[in-house]
Structure formats: C-alpha cells, structure tokens
Design an enzyme around this catalytic site. Sequence first.
Site, mmCIF file in Angstrom:
data_model
loop_
_atom_site.group_PDB
_atom_site.id
_atom_site.type_symbol
_atom_site.label_atom_id
_atom_site.label_comp_id
_atom_site.label_asym_id
_atom_site.label_seq_id
_atom_site.Cartn_x
_atom_site.Cartn_y
_atom_site.Cartn_z
ATOM 1 N N THR A 241 0.475 -1.312 0.069
ATOM 2 C CA THR A 241 0.275 -0.312 -0.239
ATOM 3 C C THR A 241 0.821 1.290 -0.038
ATOM 4 O O THR A 241 1.423 1.340 1.367
ATOM 5 C CB THR A 241 -0.873 -0.187 1.577
ATOM 6 O OG1 THR A 241 -2.148 -0.987 0.863
ATOM 7 C CG2 THR A 241 -1.853 1.179 1.197
ATOM 8 N N GLU B 282 -6.721 -10.283 7.522
ATOM 9 C CA GLU B 282 -5.945 -11.220 8.134
ATOM 10 C C GLU B 282 -6.971 -12.286 8.850
ATOM 11 O O GLU B 282 -7.972 -11.871 9.380
ATOM 12 C CB GLU B 282 -5.189 -10.550 9.019
ATOM 13 C CG GLU B 282 -3.786 -9.345 8.522
ATOM 14 C CD GLU B 282 -2.831 -9.194 10.085
ATOM 15 O OE1 GLU B 282 -2.779 -9.921 10.535
ATOM 16 O OE2 GLU B 282 -2.729 -7.609 9.377
ATOM 17 N N ALA C 87 -21.010 -3.438 15.835
ATOM 18 C CA ALA C 87 -19.456 -2.761 17.660
ATOM 19 C C ALA C 87 -19.053 -3.176 18.146
ATOM 20 O O ALA C 87 -19.356 -4.119 18.502
ATOM 21 C CB ALA C 87 -20.999 -1.938 18.468
ATOM 22 N N GLY C 88 -17.953 -2.542 19.006
ATOM 23 C CA GLY C 88 -17.017 -3.224 19.903
ATOM 24 C C GLY C 88 -15.691 -2.510 20.285
ATOM 25 O O GLY C 88 -16.006 -1.182 20.683
ATOM 26 N N GLY D 46 -8.379 -1.657 14.307
ATOM 27 C CA GLY D 46 -7.116 -1.913 14.286
ATOM 28 C C GLY D 46 -6.228 -2.531 13.756
ATOM 29 O O GLY D 46 -6.593 -2.806 12.677
ATOM 30 N N CYS E 187 -3.327 -1.886 8.807
ATOM 31 C CA CYS E 187 -3.933 -1.746 7.336
ATOM 32 C C CYS E 187 -4.585 -0.360 7.840
ATOM 33 O O CYS E 187 -4.352 0.543 7.524
ATOM 34 C CB CYS E 187 -4.845 -3.151 6.499
ATOM 35 S SG CYS E 187 -3.970 -3.376 5.984
#
Length: 458
Positions: free
Chosen positions: A122, A171, A280-281, A285, A288
């Site tokens: 990227t 991942e 929701a959480g 992270g 990327c």
Amino acid sequence: MRVCVIGTGYVGLVTGVCLAHAGHHVICVDNNEEKVKLMQAGQSPIYEPGLSDLMQAAIASQHIQFTSDLAAGVSHGEVLFIAVGTPALPTGESDTRYIESVARGIGAHLDQDYKVIVNKSTVPIGSGDWVRMIVLDGVNERRKAANGGDNDAAPLAVDFDVVSNPEFLREGSAIYDTFNPDRIVLGSSSDRAVGIMKTLYDPIVRRELADDKSLPPVPVLVTDISSAEMVKYASNAFLATKISFINEVANICDRVGADVTQVAKGIGLDSRIGSKFLQAGLGWGGSCFPKDVSALIHTAHDYGYEAEILKAAVNVNERQRLLTVEKLQQVLKILKGKTIGLLGLTFKPDTDDMRDAPSLKMIEALNRLGAKVKAYDPIVSQSGLSSGLSGVIVEADAEFLADGCDALVLVTDWKQFQGLDFARMAKLMNNPIIIDGRNFLDRKALEQLGFQYVGIGR
C-alpha cells in the site's frame, strides 16, 4: 508464469504461496536470512489459517523457492511484486524507504528482458511514477559503476512497466480472499503490462481455485495508477468509518436504553447499507486500517483539503478503545488493587498480529490506574509472542486467567471463547463480572451462571 515476490511479510508471503498454488513458478525474496531459512524449511513466520499447508505443498511441487538473493529473483521473474512494509510515520504519512530500497535494487539487476514491476504494497497516491524513477536511478547507478563513474556512458537498455495492484486481504481469511476476491484492480497505462497481469490472475478470475466454481468470473477493474492506489485507501477508509459509525451509535444506545445489536441488524437489512462492518465493539486496529486512514488524511492535507469525516472516525476509534476501562470503573469503581483478566490480545481472531491492537491501550490504561492485568489468547499464549508484552501476565489457559480476577474483559472474539467453561471460571473469580467488548458471548447463558454481563451499546 515466472514470478518474483520481494518481501515476505503478511501480504508478500500469502501472495507468493497462493500464486505458486495456482501453478506459477515463484521466488520469494527477503533480506532476513533467518526468516529465509525458516521458510526454506517449510515453516511460515506468520500465523494464517491454511498458509503452512499450502506453503509446504508448493515447496514439495517445486513451485516456490525462498532466497535472500535479489538478483536471482529479478532475473527469474517476468512479474516482480514489491510487497514490503509501508508503516506509518509519527506524522501519519507512509514510510516508503523500504519501497525505495527495493525499487533501486530492482533497477540495479534489470536486464534486457521486459518486466512488469507491481506495487503490491500500500503506497502513497502517485507512487507509480516515483517507483519508475527510482528503478531508473538504480539502472543509472549500475551503468555509472560499470563505467568507472562516467556519467556520459551509453544508457543501459531496460524495458519495464509499473502496475499498481492493491491487495484486499483480511488477516485470518487471506487464503480465501486471494482465491475468492470481490475484484482485482490493475492500475497501469500499458496494455502490455495489463495483459500479462490478466494472464497471471486468469486461474483466479475463472474461479478455478474458488470455493464456489459456479460463480461468474471475478471482475477485473483496469484504471490509471493513481486511481488504483486511491481504491485501496478509500476502501479501507470507508470500512474503518463504518465501524466508527456503529460504535458512535452504540454509545448513544448505551445512554438511551436501545440495543445496538438490534439496531445494527435493522439498518444492515437495508441493501444500500449492508450488514458487514456493523459490529459494535472496541474499534479497529491491525496493520492496515490505522495507517491507511492516517495516510489518506495526510495526503488530503498535503493537497490543501482537510478530511474531517476521516479525522472523526479516527477520534471515535481512539475513544472506543478505552470504553471497557470506563465500564470497569462504573462496575468496580476503584480499579487500583483489582485484578482484570483480558480474553484475547490480538486485534482480531485467527491471527497473531498485535499491531495497534486495542488490548495494548487497555493494558496501558489499566496499569496506570493501578490494576493488575492478566490475559489469555489462543495464539499469543502458545507462541512465545508474549515475551514482547509489558504490564500484563499472559496465562496458559482461560481458567488460570479467571483465577482471582475481579472482572473479565472479552477483547478478541476468538470462536473458541464461546465454548469456555464459564461456570468453572465464575467460581474461580473474586467477582463474576464480564465486559463483553465485542457483544460476542451469550448474555442470557452468562447471567444464568451468575455473571454480571456488560456489553457495548446494550
């Protein structure tokens, strides 16, 4: 086809192994000698479900090799993938020094055979022309060295094109995503290069390796290089914003007495919105989303535009990571002297990736508030990765984790956590309290076992 993949991090290794499985002859190059020896022995340096088996099969069929010899890789490949890291700098922009080093190295080893150089990493928007310039710098440095530093020596004949081919791997699902992509994006102004890339990906486009071979061919989108680079950034920025949006809604739900899981289901049934990325959480992270959103904000600023929605998505995400600490304070009041157990450490399940994981901010905050922090993670606890963690005791199993805890926090939604012996764990705890940071566990079942259950936006 003959392929060279330079860089065997997450993207490079998965790309190389999957292309080898598709029947291409692949050489993977990495400058870490110990890592190369590990891969030559058939051991994957990263955890990704299914990767080790595919890798060992590709080695056995002689479709893949691993080396630290860049010259050998460049000579072998018709297609040269650049797949090195572009970590975020403190300013938010991408660190492109590894891209520059590889591009210069490719130039130093190019011969007269035509090559397609592919940016799989990227990279900042506009990097295609920059990579071409650096490759040519490498060619010229070799020419000067071969002629005793003479700047007027005849130029070396090289023939190559640069293509942007962003990756969209999740991942934990990278093998599936490679063989079952939503789309393949190719950024180039060269019909020749695009034709070679289409040939390379033909088995995947025709669904030869897909789980469902009856599906129509994979869409191949051909764009200019800058647009292809923007597709990658815009995709990740949109998904990150969607997560921050539902977390913002969850925080409002907490205050008005609504249940965000029901709200998410209701809005997700709208075909214009869709249900994905509405869980929701504790926020996003990994390697990327954080760096890509920051890089896009930085690029916008460089060109005189402030990306306010993206900035807000980042701010919501930063606040969300500490939401469970606030909920612990509401339930336990003073955290000093309390023992808190974290279920999960990695930023998502089915990976060993701890980069920018929400757990790290939680550990830091709990330590600052005087709490004792323990954790159990199915991969980290078994892999030895815990040696790099500070401020947390990493336990070998969930029951050791629960023993003596004043509260548990579910951080990572590993599937196996749904099958834990919570009845036994409740008896081992000082207080049977659980903060479900992913709204992942069975609330009614836990409450029947005597747990005080606290969710996100519920």
